[in-house]
Motif scaffolding. Structure first.
Motif, PDB file in Angstrom:
ATOM      1  N   LYS A   1       0.821  -1.219   0.000  1.00 27.52           N
ATOM      2  CA  LYS A   1       0.000   0.000   0.000  1.00 27.52           C
ATOM      3  C   LYS A   1       0.855   1.270   0.000  1.00 27.52           C
ATOM      4  O   LYS A   1       0.511   2.256  -0.633  1.00 27.52           O
ATOM      5  CB  LYS A   1      -0.914  -0.020   1.228  1.00 27.52           C
ATOM      6  CG  LYS A   1      -1.716   1.229   1.424  1.00 27.52           C
ATOM      7  CD  LYS A   1      -2.517   1.137   2.705  1.00 27.52           C
ATOM      8  CE  LYS A   1      -2.851   2.513   3.182  1.00 27.52           C
ATOM      9  NZ  LYS A   1      -3.432   2.526   4.511  1.00 27.52           N
ATOM     10  N   ASN A   2       1.982   1.237   0.697  1.00 31.18           N
ATOM     11  CA  ASN A   2       2.845   2.412   0.823  1.00 31.18           C
ATOM     12  C   ASN A   2       4.062   2.345  -0.093  1.00 31.18           C
ATOM     13  O   ASN A   2       5.043   3.051   0.127  1.00 31.18           O
ATOM     14  CB  ASN A   2       3.295   2.555   2.279  1.00 31.18           C
ATOM     15  CG  ASN A   2       2.109   2.690   3.217  1.00 31.18           C
ATOM     16  OD1 ASN A   2       1.210   3.478   2.973  1.00 31.18           O
ATOM     17  ND2 ASN A   2       2.068   1.867   4.251  1.00 31.18           N
ATOM     18  N   GLY A   3       3.998   1.532  -1.135  1.00 28.90           N
ATOM     19  CA  GLY A   3       5.150   1.293  -2.007  1.00 28.90           C
ATOM     20  C   GLY A   3       5.328   2.260  -3.156  1.00 28.90           C
ATOM     21  O   GLY A   3       6.208   2.058  -3.990  1.00 28.90           O
ATOM     22  N   GLY A   4       4.500   3.305  -3.247  1.00 30.06           N
ATOM     23  CA  GLY A   4       4.660   4.284  -4.322  1.00 30.06           C
ATOM     24  C   GLY A   4       4.115   3.788  -5.650  1.00 30.06           C
ATOM     25  O   GLY A   4       3.245   2.926  -5.703  1.00 30.06           O
ATOM     26  N   ALA A   5       4.648   4.326  -6.737  1.00 26.73           N
ATOM     27  CA  ALA A   5       4.183   3.979  -8.079  1.00 26.73           C
ATOM     28  C   ALA A   5       4.417   2.504  -8.376  1.00 26.73           C
ATOM     29  O   ALA A   5       5.411   1.924  -7.945  1.00 26.73           O
ATOM     30  CB  ALA A   5       4.886   4.845  -9.116  1.00 26.73           C
ATOM     31  N   ASN A   6       3.481   1.918  -9.107  1.00 26.19           N
ATOM     32  CA  ASN A   6       3.564   0.507  -9.508  1.00 26.19           C
ATOM     33  C   ASN A   6       3.803  -0.415  -8.318  1.00 26.19           C
ATOM     34  O   ASN A   6       4.684  -1.262  -8.332  1.00 26.19           O
ATOM     35  CB  ASN A   6       4.639   0.324 -10.580  1.00 26.19           C
ATOM     36  CG  ASN A   6       4.284   1.068 -11.843  1.00 26.19           C
ATOM     37  OD1 ASN A   6       3.135   1.018 -12.286  1.00 26.19           O
ATOM     38  ND2 ASN A   6       5.236   1.769 -12.412  1.00 26.19           N
ATOM     39  N   ASN A   7       2.986  -0.252  -7.278  1.00 23.49           N
ATOM     40  CA  ASN A   7       3.157  -0.999  -6.031  1.00 23.49           C
ATOM     41  C   ASN A   7       2.381  -2.308  -5.979  1.00 23.49           C
ATOM     42  O   ASN A   7       2.429  -3.011  -4.993  1.00 23.49           O
ATOM     43  CB  ASN A   7       2.758  -0.124  -4.841  1.00 23.49           C
ATOM     44  CG  ASN A   7       1.311   0.326  -4.921  1.00 23.49           C
ATOM     45  OD1 ASN A   7       0.716   0.361  -5.985  1.00 23.49           O
ATOM     46  ND2 ASN A   7       0.746   0.685  -3.784  1.00 23.49           N
ATOM     47  N   MET A   8       1.680  -2.646  -7.048  1.00 26.60           N
ATOM     48  CA  MET A   8       1.009  -3.939  -7.162  1.00 26.60           C
ATOM     49  C   MET A   8       1.567  -4.623  -8.399  1.00 26.60           C
ATOM     50  O   MET A   8       1.502  -4.074  -9.503  1.00 26.60           O
ATOM     51  CB  MET A   8      -0.501  -3.772  -7.272  1.00 26.60           C
ATOM     52  CG  MET A   8      -1.252  -5.079  -7.254  1.00 26.60           C
ATOM     53  SD  MET A   8      -3.031  -4.788  -7.190  1.00 26.60           S
ATOM     54  CE  MET A   8      -3.608  -6.447  -6.921  1.00 26.60           C
ATOM     55  N   LYS A   9       2.140  -5.832  -8.214  1.00 22.49           N
ATOM     56  CA  LYS A   9       2.856  -6.475  -9.316  1.00 22.49           C
ATOM     57  C   LYS A   9       2.507  -7.949  -9.399  1.00 22.49           C
ATOM     58  O   LYS A   9       2.214  -8.592  -8.399  1.00 22.49           O
ATOM     59  CB  LYS A   9       4.371  -6.320  -9.133  1.00 22.49           C
ATOM     60  CG  LYS A   9       4.803  -4.867  -9.130  1.00 22.49           C
ATOM     61  CD  LYS A   9       6.276  -4.706  -8.913  1.00 22.49           C
ATOM     62  CE  LYS A   9       6.597  -3.208  -8.906  1.00 22.49           C
ATOM     63  NZ  LYS A   9       7.979  -2.918  -8.819  1.00 22.49           N
ATOM     64  N   LEU A  10       2.603  -8.458 -10.613  1.00 21.53           N
ATOM     65  CA  LEU A  10       2.410  -9.877 -10.873  1.00 21.53           C
ATOM     66  C   LEU A  10       3.596 -10.381 -11.681  1.00 21.53           C
ATOM     67  O   LEU A  10       3.920  -9.814 -12.731  1.00 21.53           O
ATOM     68  CB  LEU A  10       1.114 -10.116 -11.649  1.00 21.53           C
ATOM     69  CG  LEU A  10       0.815 -11.564 -12.022  1.00 21.53           C
ATOM     70  CD1 LEU A  10       0.479 -12.370 -10.770  1.00 21.53           C
ATOM     71  CD2 LEU A  10      -0.334 -11.632 -13.010  1.00 21.53           C
TER      72      LEU A  10
END
Length: 176
Positions: free
Chosen positions: A148-157
């Motif tokens: 959640k607090n990872g900045g840009a492009n913080n959800m990855k597969l």
């Protein structure tokens, strides 16, 4: 099935290398999030693979149930990592799911991996999906990551170590 030593943020680690006929599956994280199954819902345990033991799920109704635990009530950051060799699928087949709050699954009737989480309060989901199907004849390493607090492009597969999809979201994951 030894306990895992190292990362204290690890909340569930299942090797799925139990003996044939197993109905209990051991959590090696040290959090006692052991799983159970019964009858026809049990995967076939004790399957031999190139990498050791495995469990084979039939793609229809096999699952391992893990009781609710506060350690699995993840809200801000999660990584789900699995080795899979899909031979059969059904509509939106889940690989890993916590009450549909966070899910690593196959896109509808395809071998395209998808990583999803639910936003609190409004019945909305966030997801990233691979544009490509995987080859179901071999094992693949599929990983969904969200911070959640990872900045840009913080959800990855990732599939086999290659980034397949990413997105930017700032929502918490709905808890149970």
């Amino acid at each position: 099935n030894g306990a895992c030593v190292g990362d204290q943020s690890l909340v569930l680690l299942m090797h799925l290398n139990e003996n044939s006929g197993a109905t209990s599956f051991f959590d090696s994280s040290g959090n006692n999030n052991n799983g159970k199954c019964s009858g026809s819902s049990c995967p076939k345990a004790g399957v031999t693979t190139q990498r050791g033991g495995a469990a084979k799920f039939d793609g229809l109704n096999d699952f391992i149930n893990i009781s609710h635990s506060s350690s699995l009530n993840i809200k801000d950051a999660i990584t789900i990592s699995v080795w899979v060799k899909p031979e059969r699928l059904r509509d939106y087949a889940d690989i890993v799911s916590k009450d549909d709050r966070y899910i690593l699954q196959w896109q509808r009737n395809t071998l395209k991996p998808r990583f999803t989480f639910k936003i609190p309060g409004n019945n909305t989901w966030r997801s990233v999906s691979s544009p490509e199907a995987i080859d179901g004849r071999t094992y693949h390493h599929v990983v969904g990551v969200y911070d959640k607090n990872g900045g840009a492009n913080n959800m990855k597969l990732y599939v086999d170590g290659v980034l397949k999809a990413q997105g930017t979201y700032t929502n918490a994951i709905e808890s149970t």
